[in-house]
Design a protein around this motif. Structure first.
Motif, PDB file in Angstrom:
ATOM      1  N   ARG A 243      14.056  61.274  38.759  1.00  0.00           N
ATOM      2  CA  ARG A 243      15.365  60.973  38.953  1.00  0.00           C
ATOM      3  C   ARG A 243      15.344  59.318  39.041  1.00  0.00           C
ATOM      4  O   ARG A 243      14.497  58.688  39.714  1.00  0.00           O
ATOM      5  N   VAL A 244      16.597  58.963  38.343  1.00  0.00           N
ATOM      6  CA  VAL A 244      16.797  57.435  38.518  1.00  0.00           C
ATOM      7  C   VAL A 244      18.250  57.287  39.140  1.00  0.00           C
ATOM      8  O   VAL A 244      19.121  57.897  38.978  1.00  0.00           O
ATOM      9  N   THR A 245      18.155  56.138  39.992  1.00  0.00           N
ATOM     10  CA  THR A 245      19.284  55.875  40.775  1.00  0.00           C
ATOM     11  C   THR A 245      19.550  54.197  40.676  1.00  0.00           C
ATOM     12  O   THR A 245      18.582  53.558  40.588  1.00  0.00           O
ATOM     13  N   VAL A 246      20.811  53.811  40.327  1.00  0.00           N
ATOM     14  CA  VAL A 246      21.046  52.563  40.419  1.00  0.00           C
ATOM     15  C   VAL A 246      22.286  52.140  41.290  1.00  0.00           C
ATOM     16  O   VAL A 246      23.426  52.698  41.307  1.00  0.00           O
ATOM     17  N   GLU A 247      21.834  51.142  42.271  1.00  0.00           N
ATOM     18  CA  GLU A 247      22.815  51.013  43.337  1.00  0.00           C
ATOM     19  C   GLU A 247      22.550  49.313  43.670  1.00  0.00           C
ATOM     20  O   GLU A 247      21.497  48.963  43.954  1.00  0.00           O
ATOM     21  N   ASN A 248      23.780  49.030  43.688  1.00  0.00           N
ATOM     22  CA  ASN A 248      23.737  47.224  43.920  1.00  0.00           C
ATOM     23  C   ASN A 248      22.733  46.832  43.275  1.00  0.00           C
ATOM     24  O   ASN A 248      22.703  46.561  41.929  1.00  0.00           O
ATOM     25  N   GLN A 249      21.690  46.112  43.759  1.00  0.00           N
ATOM     26  CA  GLN A 249      20.586  45.225  42.913  1.00  0.00           C
ATOM     27  C   GLN A 249      19.309  46.048  43.030  1.00  0.00           C
ATOM     28  O   GLN A 249      18.461  45.417  42.793  1.00  0.00           O
ATOM     29  N   MET A 250      19.346  47.285  42.966  1.00  0.00           N
ATOM     30  CA  MET A 250      18.261  48.052  43.117  1.00  0.00           C
ATOM     31  C   MET A 250      18.049  49.342  42.180  1.00  0.00           C
ATOM     32  O   MET A 250      19.038  50.199  42.239  1.00  0.00           O
ATOM     33  N   ILE A 251      17.234  49.614  41.478  1.00  0.00           N
ATOM     34  CA  ILE A 251      16.943  50.864  40.604  1.00  0.00           C
ATOM     35  C   ILE A 251      15.878  51.570  41.303  1.00  0.00           C
ATOM     36  O   ILE A 251      14.663  51.075  41.772  1.00  0.00           O
ATOM     37  N   THR A 252      15.944  52.772  41.509  1.00  0.00           N
ATOM     38  CA  THR A 252      15.035  53.477  42.003  1.00  0.00           C
ATOM     39  C   THR A 252      14.672  54.672  41.256  1.00  0.00           C
ATOM     40  O   THR A 252      15.533  55.443  40.608  1.00  0.00           O
ATOM     41  N   PHE A 253      13.184  55.069  41.055  1.00  0.00           N
ATOM     42  CA  PHE A 253      12.646  55.986  40.232  1.00  0.00           C
ATOM     43  C   PHE A 253      12.011  56.821  41.146  1.00  0.00           C
ATOM     44  O   PHE A 253      10.890  56.498  41.795  1.00  0.00           O
ATOM     45  N   TYR A 254      12.488  57.875  41.309  1.00  0.00           N
ATOM     46  CA  TYR A 254      11.530  59.113  42.209  1.00  0.00           C
ATOM     47  C   TYR A 254      11.178  60.356  40.960  1.00  0.00           C
ATOM     48  O   TYR A 254      11.731  60.752  40.426  1.00  0.00           O
ATOM     49  N   ALA A 255       9.688  59.977  41.170  1.00  0.00           N
ATOM     50  CA  ALA A 255       8.930  60.773  40.112  1.00  0.00           C
ATOM     51  C   ALA A 255       7.773  61.676  40.678  1.00  0.00           C
ATOM     52  O   ALA A 255       7.093  61.156  41.562  1.00  0.00           O
ATOM     53  N   LYS A 256       7.503  62.923  40.068  1.00  0.00           N
ATOM     54  CA  LYS A 256       6.321  63.369  40.189  1.00  0.00           C
ATOM     55  C   LYS A 256       5.527  63.457  39.003  1.00  0.00           C
ATOM     56  O   LYS A 256       6.053  63.832  37.880  1.00  0.00           O
ATOM     57  N   HIS A 257       4.289  63.089  39.092  1.00  0.00           N
ATOM     58  CA  HIS A 257       3.452  62.992  38.146  1.00  0.00           C
ATOM     59  C   HIS A 257       2.407  64.330  37.893  1.00  0.00           C
ATOM     60  O   HIS A 257       2.433  65.037  38.911  1.00  0.00           O
ATOM     61  N   ARG A 258       1.788  64.197  36.563  1.00  0.00           N
ATOM     62  CA  ARG A 258       1.014  65.492  36.472  1.00  0.00           C
ATOM     63  C   ARG A 258      -0.271  65.095  36.972  1.00  0.00           C
ATOM     64  O   ARG A 258      -0.660  63.881  36.964  1.00  0.00           O
ATOM     65  N   ARG A 259      -0.938  65.934  37.515  1.00  0.00           N
ATOM     66  CA  ARG A 259      -2.346  65.549  38.019  1.00  0.00           C
ATOM     67  C   ARG A 259      -3.494  65.518  36.970  1.00  0.00           C
ATOM     68  O   ARG A 259      -3.576  66.474  36.023  1.00  0.00           O
ATOM     69  N   SER A 260      -3.973  64.419  36.692  1.00  0.00           N
ATOM     70  CA  SER A 260      -5.008  64.429  35.679  1.00  0.00           C
ATOM     71  C   SER A 260      -6.356  65.217  35.991  1.00  0.00           C
ATOM     72  O   SER A 260      -7.025  65.064  37.094  1.00  0.00           O
ATOM     73  N   PRO A 261      -7.072  65.708  34.913  1.00  0.00           N
ATOM     74  CA  PRO A 261      -8.439  66.248  35.228  1.00  0.00           C
ATOM     75  C   PRO A 261      -9.259  65.257  35.733  1.00  0.00           C
ATOM     76  O   PRO A 261     -10.038  65.552  36.575  1.00  0.00           O
ATOM     77  N   ARG A 262      -9.159  64.288  35.158  1.00  0.00           N
ATOM     78  CA  ARG A 262     -10.041  62.745  35.604  1.00  0.00           C
ATOM     79  C   ARG A 262     -10.040  62.755  37.016  1.00  0.00           C
ATOM     80  O   ARG A 262     -11.068  62.479  37.823  1.00  0.00           O
ATOM     81  N   SER A 263      -8.631  62.708  37.732  1.00  0.00           N
ATOM     82  CA  SER A 263      -8.349  62.535  38.933  1.00  0.00           C
ATOM     83  C   SER A 263      -9.306  63.477  39.972  1.00  0.00           C
ATOM     84  O   SER A 263      -9.880  63.268  40.792  1.00  0.00           O
ATOM     85  N   ASP A 264      -9.094  64.833  39.411  1.00  0.00           N
ATOM     86  CA  ASP A 264      -9.791  65.623  40.105  1.00  0.00           C
ATOM     87  C   ASP A 264     -11.331  65.558  40.297  1.00  0.00           C
ATOM     88  O   ASP A 264     -12.032  65.796  41.290  1.00  0.00           O
TER      89      ASP A 264
END
Length: 118
Positions: free
Chosen positions: A33-54
């Motif tokens: 989700r991306v919002t743009v408000e005043n002087q700020m852009i906000t990205f709210y993201a859910k990333h996929r879990r990497s097998p390497r991370s596990d």
């Protein structure tokens, strides 16, 4: 250039964010989700879990934390570069927090004051 909160702008911002995820991790986000408000852009993201991370989490938890931290720094650097190059934005700061347990990331891009007055 004044950055307006339009569907077109949010789509472009989302595409850039997802392209960077694909470059760094091999796949995009599962939620963005991306919002743009005043002087700020906000990205709210859910990333996929990497097998390497596990694998790292089980074998070397402190190394996994270090890798997560370094990847977050690299993400911020690339995001700043791409937003400045492709969208002509004048960025004051990029702030990012990532929670490995939930794979959620919040990224705030703060535009320079001069960006708002032109």
């Amino acid at each position: 250039m004044t950055l307006l909160d339009t569907n077109e702008i949010r789509k472009k911002l989302s595409a850039i964010y997802n392209e960077i995820a694909k470059e760094l991790f091999g796949f995009g986000t599962t939620l963005l989700r991306v919002t743009v408000e005043n002087q700020m852009i906000t990205f709210y993201a859910k990333h996929r879990r990497s097998p390497r991370s596990d694998a790292l989490e089980g074998e070397a938890p402190s190394l996994k934390l270090e890798v997560d931290f370094r990847m977050s720094l690299l993400y911020k650097k690339r995001l700043r570069e791409r937003l400045e190059e492709e969208m002509g934005l004048n960025i004051e700061a990029v702030l990012r927090d990532y929670d490995a347990a939930t794979q959620l990331a919040i990224t705030n891009v703060i535009l320079a004051e001069s960006e708002l007055n032109t």
